[in-house]
Write an enzyme that holds these catalytic residues in place. Structure first.
Site, PDB file in Angstrom:
ATOM      1  N   GLY A 291       0.853  -1.188   0.000  1.00 13.80           N
ATOM      2  CA  GLY A 291       0.000   0.000   0.000  1.00 13.80           C
ATOM      3  C   GLY A 291       0.890   1.240   0.000  1.00 13.80           C
ATOM      4  N   GLY A 292       1.925   1.174  -0.805  1.00 11.89           N
ATOM      5  CA  GLY A 292       2.978   2.199  -0.735  1.00 11.89           C
ATOM      6  C   GLY A 292       2.645   3.523  -1.384  1.00 11.89           C
ATOM      7  CG  ASP A 314      -1.346   1.630  -3.427  1.00  9.81           C
ATOM      8  OD1 ASP A 314      -2.564   1.619  -3.709  1.00  9.81           O
ATOM      9  OD2 ASP A 314      -0.896   2.250  -2.449  1.00  9.81           O
ATOM     10  CG  PHE A 346      -3.816  -4.155   1.167  1.00  7.86           C
ATOM     11  CD1 PHE A 346      -5.103  -3.975   1.616  1.00  7.86           C
ATOM     12  CD2 PHE A 346      -2.939  -3.068   1.183  1.00  7.86           C
ATOM     13  CE1 PHE A 346      -5.542  -2.724   2.067  1.00  7.86           C
ATOM     14  CE2 PHE A 346      -3.368  -1.816   1.612  1.00  7.86           C
ATOM     15  CZ  PHE A 346      -4.682  -1.640   2.049  1.00  7.86           C
ATOM     16  CG  HIS A 365      -4.117   5.627   9.558  1.00 10.30           C
ATOM     17  ND1 HIS A 365      -4.389   6.978   9.553  1.00 10.30           N
ATOM     18  CD2 HIS A 365      -3.928   5.276   8.280  1.00 10.30           C
ATOM     19  CE1 HIS A 365      -4.365   7.409   8.309  1.00 10.30           C
ATOM     20  NE2 HIS A 365      -4.084   6.410   7.523  1.00 10.30           N
TER      21      HIS A 365
END
Ligand SMILES: C[S@@+](CC[C@H](N)C(=O)[O-])C[C@H]1O[C@@H](n2cnc3c(N)ncnc32)[C@H](O)[C@@H]1O
Length: 432
Positions: A291-292, A314, A346, A365
């Site tokens: 998820g860069g 991603d 992901f 988060h």
């Protein structure tokens, strides 16, 4: 001595010690702490801070906040907190350059926030950069921005009192903070982040109280009952991106959000280049940035640790953007094979197998526990004995400590106040 007096002494000691560390960190590199009215980007602003520097900045911030809350008349302090833009830098673990220092914590400071956004929207920091030495008189600035000069003067004076911009006889100039909001010329995107917080963020949070009380939303954790969905009538089944993709006239929102998230993400990056022994990973160690995004986190690591190779994963559209970004800015990284890209959802699949590091910055988060378990279950399938999982995200528990009497007090050495603000923001915009 009473408890409060002891606490004040402790806070002052923390501040004194932290400031002394900050001064010596500058001195060790042959610098002085920069002046507020400086418009040069200081070399240290561009660096990841050392851990000591990051901790010290956070301590000054947190301890000063508590000091103010304790010693200032509470009525005055509340008015100040609610109505004005605060000038105390938010320094949890950031290079000062990441201009969220005076910025990210503004989310709820309505007047100050809106005033600052008015200045950003009018591109005032960019115009002032044109005459960085002498600034511009208010009439010239008025002609450039189209804002009536007396109103503009009042706006600028107010922001000057909050340590954005400098002023002398209605001539205004950038300072260390305002120059970072030059949206025209700087690659850093924090100004867009501020604008997003000001527009969409503020509209959403204005519905927060309603969502907490309305029986239709108070017990719900569905994303379609959150304050953001209420503020923008996001239909059930659609997500935040609906606002950008399908809602008419939202191109600006998309730009603000896309660039703003990048600016905000980068600003919480902190001292990660020194927080982990990257150089001990050995030659040709491979890190997958899960998820860069466009691979922002990898950039500093790429520049500093030649032993590392990176795979940025991603969603497909984002990975294309990442490839484009690196292709324009670091083509040699692609040519040499040190950076590559691969699409990933992901939730549905695992990242590439058997690499050394699975790195997750700001991935957890904004998801609930079940989704995080799903993400890491997929990562686990890809991992081998030598693989390591790194989670780079907000940790809230460390912000408190127990007193001898058994009560809980804020630990100014560890509180990450942005983490707590982010916690509320996630509830407001996603209901996670
Ligand atoms: C807050 S951003 C963090 C980006 C990056 N790690 C950084 O720190 O700059 C969250 C990232 O998660 C990505 N993401 C969201 N859902 C995803 C999915 N299902 N599969 C892969 N990536 C996803 C987004 O596209 C976005 O780039």
């Amino acid at each position: 001595m009473g408890l409060v007096e002891t606490r004040l002494d402790t806070l002052l000691a923390h501040i004194t010690s932290a400031v002394s560390t900050i001064k010596s960190e500058y001195a060790q590199k042959g610098f002085l702490v920069p002046l507020l009215n400086s418009t040069d980007i200081h070399p240290m602003d561009l660096e990841d801070p050392s851990l000591a520097m990051a901790d010290s900045m956070k301590t000054v911030d947190t301890a000063c906040q508590e000091l103010l809350a304790t010693v200032i008349n509470p009525y005055r302090h509340m008015v100040d907190k609610c109505l004005t833009l605060r000038s105390i830098p938010m320094t949890y673990c950031l290079p000062i350059f990441h201009p969220d220092n005076p910025v990210v914590h503004l989310l709820m400071k309505v007047i100050g926030h809106r005033a600052l956004c008015a200045a950003i929207d009018a591109k005032i920091p960019s115009y002032l950069q044109e005459n960085v030495e002498n600034g511009l008189d208010v009439k010239t600035l008025s002609a450039k921005t189209g804002i009536e000069h007396r109103k503009l003067s009042r706006l600028m004076r107010y922001l000057t009192t909050k340590h954005f911009f400098c002023e002398g006889n209605d001539v205004f100039a950038n300072n260390r903070y305002s120059m970072l909001l030059d949206v025209e010329n700087l690659p850093n995107h924090i100004a867009w982040g501020i604008s997003w917080c000001n527009e969409e963020g503020l509209a959403a949070i204005s519905k927060f109280s309603e969502t907490l009380h309305d029986p239709a939303s108070s017990l719900s954790y569905s994303p379609w009952t959150c304050a953001m969905a209420r503020a923008f009538d996001i239909p059930e089944g659609e997500d935040l991106y609906w606002m950008f993709a399908k809602s008419p006239g939202r191109e600006l929102v998309l730009k603000r959000f896309g660039k703003g998230i990048m600016g905000l993400s980068e600003s919480v990056g902190g001292s990660y280049t020194s927080a982990y022994p990257w150089d001990s990973l050995g030659p040709d160690a491979i890190m997958v940035d899960v998820g860069g995004g466009i691979g922002q986190a990898c950039i500093k690591l790429y520049c500093r640790f030649p032993n590392l190779r990176f795979i940025i994963q991603d969603l497909p559209g984002i990975v294309d953007k990442a490839r484009g970004h690196w292709g324009s800015n670091y083509p040699e990284a692609i040519d040499s094979g040190r950076v590559s890209f691969k699409a990933l959802d992901f939730f549905k699949e695992s990242p590439l197998e058997a690499t050394h590091i699975y790195y997750h910055r700001l991935i957890t988060h904004n998801w609930g526990d079940d989704e995080c378990v799903q993400i890491f279950t997929n990562v686990r399938k890809a991992m081998r004995k030598h693989s390591k999982l790194l989670i780079h995200d907000f940790v809230l528990d460390e912000g408190f400590m127990q007193t001898h009497e058994g009560s809980s007090i804020i630990n100014p050495l560890a509180l990450n106040k942005f983490g707590f603000a982010d916690d509320i923001l996630m509830m407001v915009i996603l209901n996670t």
